[in-house]
Write an enzyme that holds these catalytic residues in place. Structure first.
Site, PDB file in Angstrom:
ATOM      1  N   LYS A  70      -2.751  -1.959  -2.870  1.00 53.53           N
ATOM      2  CA  LYS A  70      -3.794  -1.069  -2.357  1.00 53.53           C
ATOM      3  C   LYS A  70      -3.369   0.356  -2.684  1.00 53.53           C
ATOM      4  CE  LYS A  70      -6.650   0.075   1.632  1.00 53.53           C
ATOM      5  NZ  LYS A  70      -7.117  -0.323   2.980  1.00 53.53           N
ATOM      6  N   GLU A  91       0.822  -1.217   0.000  1.00 57.39           N
ATOM      7  CA  GLU A  91       0.000   0.000   0.000  1.00 57.39           C
ATOM      8  C   GLU A  91       0.856   1.267   0.000  1.00 57.39           C
ATOM      9  OE1 GLU A  91      -3.593   2.235   2.495  1.00 57.39           O
ATOM     10  OE2 GLU A  91      -2.566   0.521   3.386  1.00 57.39           O
TER      11      GLU A  91
END
Length: 294
Positions: free
Chosen positions: A213, A176
């Site tokens: 993400k 992420e």
């Protein structure tokens, strides 16, 4: 690795629920839920209250495998129980939802326009415990604020270095590298990030798989190559502070991108709601996020 969960996360319809608020963000999450700081006197009581909130969400009939592929947990949530079962086991066995674990220790100070992750000094032990608790995958967050090529490269280098340790432990990492939605150079940040991600993905072996993400991009379908990359299980989106309706609309513009929202899932929930009111509010949130993800 649980192959059934892998297939569901890779090919199923739905979204990833983010239930991983940690020590720093827990008071804010509780306050939004209607539980103020005068309701607890220490950290243990605070974490018990937030586990009660998460338990109510997870056990709700609205929180189901028809709409939700996976759920990201905070470490303390992993170690606590729901109806006599560890949380990950309850998710997998009672709900059919893959459990993920937030493993990062927060963000370092900003340098070169980015915030790297703080060192994860107990990573091996955490991954061992995650396997014992039947966790499917992990999640770790960095932040990009400026279109600084050196800084963005450092973020992706660090994410993949840790990601390979996670893969070696038999888990699927969610990488992420969040781009700040308030960045003055958000589109340029995203272009540089995409290039770095593709460079690292192309170097993975055939048995090394990751999830990504990412902040919903300014340019629709910018991340199409990432979504289609053979080493990427799934690309999920964080709302990054966008209001829920705007995040959902932006998500719909990106084919193959699915949600991994936190605030959007719980923003209309309150500790004082009856079960009927709570389940209805959660059901509406689940439905709106699901529809934006398919």
């Amino acid at each position: 690795m649980n192959e059934k969960q892998f297939d569901k996360v890779k090919n199923g319809k739905g979204f990833i629920a983010a239930l991983d608020q940690s020590g720093g963000s827990t008071p804010k999450a509780l306050a939004a839920y209607g539980v103020n700081e005068d309701a607890y006197t220490n950290e243990d009581e605070m974490f018990t209250l937030v586990h009660d909130m998460r338990t109510r969400i997870i056990t709700s009939p609205a929180f189901d495998a028809q709409h939700i592929l996976g759920a990201i947990l905070f470490e303390q949530t992993m170690d606590r129980e729901i109806d006599g079962m560890y949380t990950a086991d309850y998710l997998a066995e009672k709900k059919g939802i893959a459990p993920f674990l937030k493993i990062d220790k927060g963000l370092a100070e900003e340098a070169n326009g980015v915030q790297l992750m703080k060192p994860i000094t107990d990573l091996d032990e955490t991954l061992k415990r995650a396997n014992e608790r039947h966790i499917f995958g992990t999640k770790m967050r960095s932040v990009i604020k400026e279109a600084n090529k050196e800084g963005i490269k450092a973020v992706v280098d660090q994410q993949f270095e840790v990601g390979k340790q996670i893969i070696a432990a038999g888990l699927v990492p969610i990488i992420e590298p969040e781009v700040d939605i308030n960045s003055a150079n958000k589109p340029a940040c995203e272009t540089l990030l995409k290039t770095e991600l593709l460079n690292h993905l192309d170097q993975l072996k055939d048995d090394e798989n990751v999830m990504l993400k990412l902040t919903i991009p300014t340019e629709a379908n910018l991340y199409k190559e990432l979504i289609q990359h053979p080493r990427v299980v799934r690309v999920v989106a964080l709302s990054g502070g966008y209001p829920t309706d705007i995040a959902n609309e932006k998500l719909k513009e990106n084919d193959g991108l699915i949600a991994s929202f936190s605030r959007a899932l719980s923003q209309d929930l309150n500790a004082n709601q009856s079960d009927g009111e709570f389940n209805s509010a959660l059901g509406k949130a689940v439905k709106s996020i699901y529809e934006a993800s398919i």
